[in-house]
Design a protein around this motif. Structure first.
Motif, PDB file in Angstrom:
ATOM      1  N   TRP A  13     -37.956  45.092  -6.094  1.00 51.51           N
ATOM      2  CA  TRP A  13     -37.767  44.831  -7.676  1.00 51.51           C
ATOM      3  C   TRP A  13     -38.252  46.155  -8.222  1.00 51.51           C
ATOM      4  O   TRP A  13     -39.307  46.640  -7.924  1.00 51.51           O
ATOM      5  N   GLY A  17     -35.765  43.727 -14.227  1.00 52.02           N
ATOM      6  CA  GLY A  17     -35.193  42.569 -13.483  1.00 52.02           C
ATOM      7  C   GLY A  17     -34.034  43.220 -12.389  1.00 52.02           C
ATOM      8  O   GLY A  17     -33.033  42.673 -11.822  1.00 52.02           O
ATOM      9  N   ARG A  43     -30.606  41.188 -10.922  1.00 51.97           N
ATOM     10  CA  ARG A  43     -30.428  40.093 -10.239  1.00 51.97           C
ATOM     11  C   ARG A  43     -30.530  38.797 -11.098  1.00 51.97           C
ATOM     12  O   ARG A  43     -31.359  38.821 -11.986  1.00 51.97           O
ATOM     13  N   ASN A  45     -30.886  35.726  -9.865  1.00 52.16           N
ATOM     14  CA  ASN A  45     -31.939  34.684  -9.214  1.00 52.16           C
ATOM     15  C   ASN A  45     -33.124  35.430  -9.172  1.00 52.16           C
ATOM     16  O   ASN A  45     -33.368  36.457  -8.255  1.00 52.16           O
ATOM     17  N   ARG A  46     -34.189  35.498 -10.055  1.00 55.02           N
ATOM     18  CA  ARG A  46     -35.433  36.085 -10.107  1.00 55.02           C
ATOM     19  C   ARG A  46     -36.413  35.711  -9.036  1.00 55.02           C
ATOM     20  O   ARG A  46     -37.208  36.131  -8.676  1.00 55.02           O
ATOM     21  N   SER A  47     -35.906  34.501  -8.351  1.00 48.81           N
ATOM     22  CA  SER A  47     -36.860  34.194  -7.206  1.00 48.81           C
ATOM     23  C   SER A  47     -36.413  34.898  -5.799  1.00 48.81           C
ATOM     24  O   SER A  47     -37.116  34.481  -4.615  1.00 48.81           O
ATOM     25  N   GLU A  48     -35.542  35.535  -5.840  1.00 48.70           N
ATOM     26  CA  GLU A  48     -35.099  36.180  -4.400  1.00 48.70           C
ATOM     27  C   GLU A  48     -36.361  37.079  -3.919  1.00 48.70           C
ATOM     28  O   GLU A  48     -36.929  37.576  -4.839  1.00 48.70           O
ATOM     29  N   LYS A  49     -36.422  37.187  -2.858  1.00 52.39           N
ATOM     30  CA  LYS A  49     -37.570  37.866  -2.163  1.00 52.39           C
ATOM     31  C   LYS A  49     -37.170  39.449  -1.838  1.00 52.39           C
ATOM     32  O   LYS A  49     -36.414  39.580  -0.873  1.00 52.39           O
ATOM     33  N   TRP A  50     -37.699  40.485  -2.516  1.00 47.54           N
ATOM     34  CA  TRP A  50     -37.510  41.617  -2.019  1.00 47.54           C
ATOM     35  C   TRP A  50     -38.995  42.398  -2.366  1.00 47.54           C
ATOM     36  O   TRP A  50     -39.661  41.888  -2.756  1.00 47.54           O
TER      37      TRP A  50
END
Lengths: 204, 587
Positions: A13, A17, A43, A45-50
Motif C-alpha cells: 500500500w 489507496g 485499489r 477493495n481497501r481490505s486487500e492484504k498487501w
C-alpha cells in the motif's frame, strides 16, 4: 520512495489507496522489466492484504540524495546548533548536461586552523573520493561554487566536542548554455586553480 | 605518493628553489606577498583515491634545463605478508630516458623481492632485480622501443603502476628493535604461531541497492571466505534489508557441513528493500553476547563482526550518531567491528567512526568486477588472529613519548609498529618486554637492542636514511595526535593537541594539516606553496591496528622480566622467553 537505490520486489500500500513497488534494476521476475514505481493503481477493495510502504523524507536528520533542480539543505537542527559526532552526506544528482550552482546562505562551524574539528567538504564528483574542492569551517561564508558536471557530493562532519550555529546551503541547476555564450561561462571553472588555495580553508 | 611530503626542490637553468615548512598562516602570508608581486608559480596538491598528487607548473625558455626533486616519506604497512611500494608512472609520452631505480635497505635482511606484472605483460623481463642479503635494487629502464604500445605506435605503454613487493627475515619472535640517535622503532611481526580460534559474524547488506554485480561479487567472496574458516572457528551469517534475518541464530562450529549449508543460504539471497543497519548490528552483537554469557565461547578466542554494506540506513534508526551509540553501548569490549563500505556513495565516514571506536577499521571497496577479490583480500588480513592483548613495555625510565603500545589482537601477515624516544646519554641500549596471549600460552618476549649496529650499517649506504627512526616516530605520533584530537572533550584539550601537532610538524619538517611548505629561490623573490590534503581523521591510514596507550613501564606482575643487564649486550644475543603464566593469572 524517491530515494535512489530503494528496490523492493513486493507490492505494498502506498499513499491515496494505491498499491505498487519500487524497482531500481529491471529484471524479468519483478517489475516487468521496467524501473521506477510499478503502480497497480487505486485499489477498490481497501481490505486487500498487501505490504505497506511509507517513506518519511524528514526522518533522516541530515543528508540524502537530491535530484530536484533547486533545493536548500541545512545542518542537522538548523537554525539551532548542530550536535557533536555528526556525519552527513548529501549527493546531488541532476540531469545530464546540467551543472550545479552552490551557494552558502548561512555558515557557522567550529573554527580552527586546518579545519580539523567540524567541517563541510565539497567534492565535484559522484563520491567523496574524487574531485575534492575544499574543506570549510569557521564563520566566513565560502564562495559560490559551480560543478563541472551534473553531480556533486557534500559532507559535514562534527567531532566529539564544541558545536556552532550550523549552515544553510542552496543549490540551483544551471542548464546547458548555448554555444555563443559558452566562452563566458567556462571561465568560472578554469580559474579554479587560483581559488583553490584561497578557498580551501576559512583562514588565509 | 601517500605519506608526508618532506621537501621539494627544482632547478631552472641553474636557479635552485628549495623548500621549508611553515605554519600554515605564515606560509599563506608569504604566498600572498609573492602573489601580490606576481612572482609565483603554484604547486598544488590534492588527494584522490588514497593517493596524493603533486602538480607544478613552470614557464621555461626553449632549451632550458629543469630539474625537480621531490622527497617524501611513507610508512610501509606490512599486509598479507609483504611490504608493497607502488610508483605511479604516467609520463604521457615516449621518453628518451625513463629510469626508475628502487633501492631497498633492510638491516634485518631481505627475504624476497618481487615485481608483479602490472602492465599486462608488456614489460615482461624489463624490471631487473638484484638482491643481496640486506640490500636490493630494482631497475626499470624501458627503451623507447619497449615503451611503444605497439611497434608503430607513438603512444606509451608506460601508464600505470610499478609495484615492488618484499618482506624481511624475522628470526626473532620479540620483533626487531631499531635504535638510532635517541629514537627507537619496534617492528613486531611474529609468525609460526598457532591461529587463535575466532568467533565471527558476517553482517551482509542485502538491500535493493546491492542488486547486481555487488551482490554477485559478495556471494563469490563469501563462498571462499567460508571455505577458509578453520574447524575451531565459530560463525554465523546475518543478512539484512529492512528486516534482519540470520542463517543460524547461534554461533555454529565451522565444520564442512555447516559452511556448505551457509554457502547455500548466501547463494539464495535476492537483494531488495531498505537498509536497517542498526537492527542488523544489534542482532550480531546479541548473538555474540548470548554465546559469551552462556559460556559457549572459548575463553581464548577472538570475536569479530564484519559488516558489508553499500548504503546508509533507510529503515529503523536513521540517526547515525544514535546507531553509533547503540553499537557502543551493547558491544562487549573484546569484540572488534570491521566495516567494508561497498561502492562510492556509501556514508563511509560513518562506517569509519563506527569501526574505529569498536577496535576495528573500515575499508572502502571500489565496486566493480574486482569487488570479490578486494573483499577476500581484506578478510585475509584479519582471518588469522595469532595473539591477543599485545602490550609493549619499555621498562627504563628514560624511555618517553612511546606511541600506541597496547593492541587487542595481532593478525598473521601484518605488523605492529611502536616507536619512542630515549635519552642516549643515560641508556646504551633499549630493553623491551612484550606480553601477549597466544593460542596456547601467555607469552613474554624480551629483547635488547643498542644503537651502534644500525648507525654503522646505515651510514655506509647513500640511499639509507639513518634518521628514519626519528621520522617514523614523528609520523606515528602526529597521526595518533590527530586521532586523539577528534575525540577531545573540550576546546582547550583540542588547542593543546593542536599546539603539539604544530610544534612537531615544524620540528620534524613534515607537512601536516597545520603547516604548509613554502618553496622559494635563493633570492626569495619567487615563491610556491604546497598544501597538505585534508587529513584522514582515523589513525595511521593504511594500518590495520587501532591501538591504545598504556604506561610503557607497566608490565603485568606475572611477566616477571629479567632485570636489565648492566653489561652491554649485543642485539643479536636477545633472548626470547616463553612462559606459562603463574596460577594467579586469570584466563
Amino acid at each position: 520512495m524517491l530515494l535512489s537505490g530503494f528496490h523492493v520486489c513486493a507490492a505494498g500500500w502506498m499513499a491515496k489507496g494505491r498499491v505498487g513497488y519500487p524497482i531500481v534494476k529491471p529484471g524479468p521476475n519483478c517489475g516487468f522489466g521496467k524501473t521506477g514505481i510499478i503502480d497497480y493503481g487505486i485499489r477498490l477493495n481497501r481490505s486487500e492484504k498487501w505490504d505497506a510502504y511509507c517513506y518519511n523524507p524528514h526522518a533522516k536528520e541530515c543528508g540524502g540524495v537530491f535530484t530536484e533542480p533547486k533545493r536548500i539543505f541545512k545542518s542537522p537542527g538548523f537554525p539551532n546548533e548542530y550536535d557533536d559526532n555528526q556525519v552527513c552526506y548529501w549527493h546531488i544528482r541532476l540531469k545530464y548536461g546540467q551543472r550545479i550552482h552552490l551557494r552558502f546562505l548561512n555558515f557557522d562551524l567550529e573554527d580552527d586552523p586546518g579545519c580539523l574539528s567540524d567541517y563541510v567538504e565539497i567534492y565535484d564528483s559522484y563520491d567523496d573520493v574524487h574531485g575534492f574542492v575544499g574543506r570549510y569551517c569557521g564563520d566566513e561564508l565560502p564562495e559560490d561554487f559551480f560543478s563541472t558536471g551534473n553531480v556533486m557530493t557534500l559532507k559535514f562532519l562534527s567531532d566529539a566536542s564544541v558545536t556552532a550555529g550550523g549552515f544553510q546551503i542552496m543549490y540551483v541547476a544551471v542548464d546547458p548554455v548555448s554555444k555563443s555564450s559558452q566562452g563566458k561561462n567556462s571561465s568560472t571553472t578554469s580559474t579554479g586553480n587560483k581559488n583553490f588555495l584561497a578557498g580551501r580553508f576559512s583562514h588565509l | 605518493p601517500t605519506g608526508c611530503l618532506l621537501s621539494f626542490s627544482r632547478t631552472v637553468d641553474g636557479t635552485t628553489f628549495t623548500s621549508s615548512i611553515k605554519e600554515k598562516t605564515v606560509a599563506r602570508a608569504l604566498y600572498a606577498q609573492a602573489r601580490a608581486k606576481d612572482k609565483l608559480a603554484g604547486l598544488v596538491r590534492s588527494s584522490a583515491l588514497d593517493m596524493e598528487n603533486f602538480q607544478t607548473e613552470v614557464n621555461i625558455l626553449p632549451g632550458a634545463k629543469v630539474q625537480f626533486e621531490l622527497h617524501y616519506q611513507e610508512a610501509k604497512w606490512r599486509k598479507l605478508g609483504s611490504y608493497e611500494h607502488r610508483l605511479h608512472l604516467q609520463p604521457g609520452r615516449l621518453a628518451r630516458h625513463l629510469e626508475v631505480d628502487v633501492w631497498i635497505i633492510e638491516p634485518q635482511g631481505i627475504r624476497f623481492v618481487h615485481v608483479p606484472d602490472t602492465f599486462e605483460g608488456h614489460f615482461d623481463g624489463v624490471p631487473v632485480i638484484s638482491k643481496g642479503h640486506q640490500k636490493a635494487h630494482i631497475s626499470f629502464r624501458p627503451t623507447v622501443a619497449q615503451q611503444r604500445k605497439c611497434s608503430k605506435c607513438s603512444e606509451t605503454a608506460v601508464d600505470g603502476e610499478l609495484v615492488v613487493m618484499y618482506d624481511v627475515h624475522r628470526e626473532k619472535k620479540a620483533g626487531e628493535l631499531e635504535v638510532f640517535n635517541g629514537y627507537f622503532v619496534h617492528f613486531f611481526a611474529p609468525e609460526n604461531l598457532h591461529p587463535i580460534p575466532k568467533n565471527i559474524l558476517f553482517v551482509i547488506d542485502v538491500s535493493g541497492s546491492m542488486w547486481g554485480v555487488k551482490m554477485k561479487q559478495t556471494v563469490e567472496a563469501m563462498k571462499t571466505i567460508l571455505d577458509d574458516l578453520r574447524e575451531e572457528d565459530q560463525f554465523s551469517v546475518v543478512d539484512f534489508n529492512q528486516n534482519v534475518r540470520t542463517w543460524k541464530n547461534d554461533l555454529v562450529s565451522a565444520t564442512k557441513t555447516q559452511t556448505a549449508d551457509a554457502k547455500k543460504y548466501i547463494e539464495k539471497i535476492h537483494p531488495s528493500g531498505g537498509t536497517n543497519i542498526n537492527e542488523a548490528l544489534l542482532r550480531a552483537i546479541f548473538i555474540l553476547n548470548e554465546a559469551n554469557n552462556l559460556g559457549l565461547l572459548d575463553p581464548n578466542s577472538v570475536s569479530l563482526i564484519i559488516l558489508v554494506s553499500d548504503g546508509d540506513p533507510t529503515v529503523g534508526e536513521l540517526k547515525l550518531s544514535n546507531i553509533q551509540k547503540n553499537v557502543k553501548q551493547n558491544i562487549q569490549d573484546n569484540v572488534s567491528l570491521f566495516s567494508l563500505g561497498m561502492g562510492f556513495d556509501v556514508d563511509y565516514d560513518f562506517l569509519k567512526r563506527l569501526s574505529n571506536e569498536n577496535r576495528g577499521i573500515a575499508q572502502r571497496i571500489y565496486g566493480n568486477q574486482d569487488t570479490a577479490s578486494q573483499l577476500k583480500k581484506f578478510y585475509n588480513q584479519v582471518s588469522t588472529p595469532l595473539l591477543r592483548n599485545v602490550q609493549f613495555n619499555y621498562p627504563h625510565s628514560s624511555v618517553t613519548d612511546v606511541t600506541q603500545n597496547s593492541f587487542h589482537n595481532y593478525f598473521g601477515g601484518s605488523e605492529i609498529v611502536v616507536a619512542g624516544k630515549f635519552d642516549p646519554d643515560k641508556l646504551e641500549k633499549i630493553q623491551s618486554i612484550i606480553t601477549a596471549t597466544s593460542a596456547n600460552t601467555e607469552l613474554v618476549l624480551e629483547t635488547l637492542a643498542q644503537m651502534d649496529d644500525l648507525e654503522d650499517f646505515l651510514s655506509k649506504d647513500k640511499h639509507a636514511d639513518p634518521d628514519f627512526t626519528r621520522k617514523l616516530w614523528a609520523y606515528l605520533t602526529i597521526n595518533q595526535l590527530l586521532a586523539e584530537r577528534s575525540l577531545a572533550p573540550t576546546a582547550a584539550a583540542k588547542k593543546k593537541i593542536t599546539r603539539s601537532i604544530l610544534q612537531m610538524s615544524l620540528d620534524h619538517h613534515i607537512v601536516t594539516p597545520l603547516t604548509a611548505m613554502v618553496i622559494e629561490n635563493n633570492a626569495g623573490d619567487e615563491r610556491m606553496l604546497a598544501d597538505s590534503p585534508p587529513p584522514d581523521q582515523s589513525c595511521c591510514s593504511g594500518a590495520l591496528y587501532y591501538g591504545s596507550k598504556v604506561a610503557p613501564g607497566s608490565i603485568p606482575s606475572w611477566a616477571n622480566p629479567s632485570p636489565a643487564p648492566l653489561v652491554p649486550m649485543r642485539a643479536e644475543g636477545a633472548q626470547v622467553l616463553e612462559s606459562t603464566p603463574p596460577p594467579h593469572v586469570m584466563r
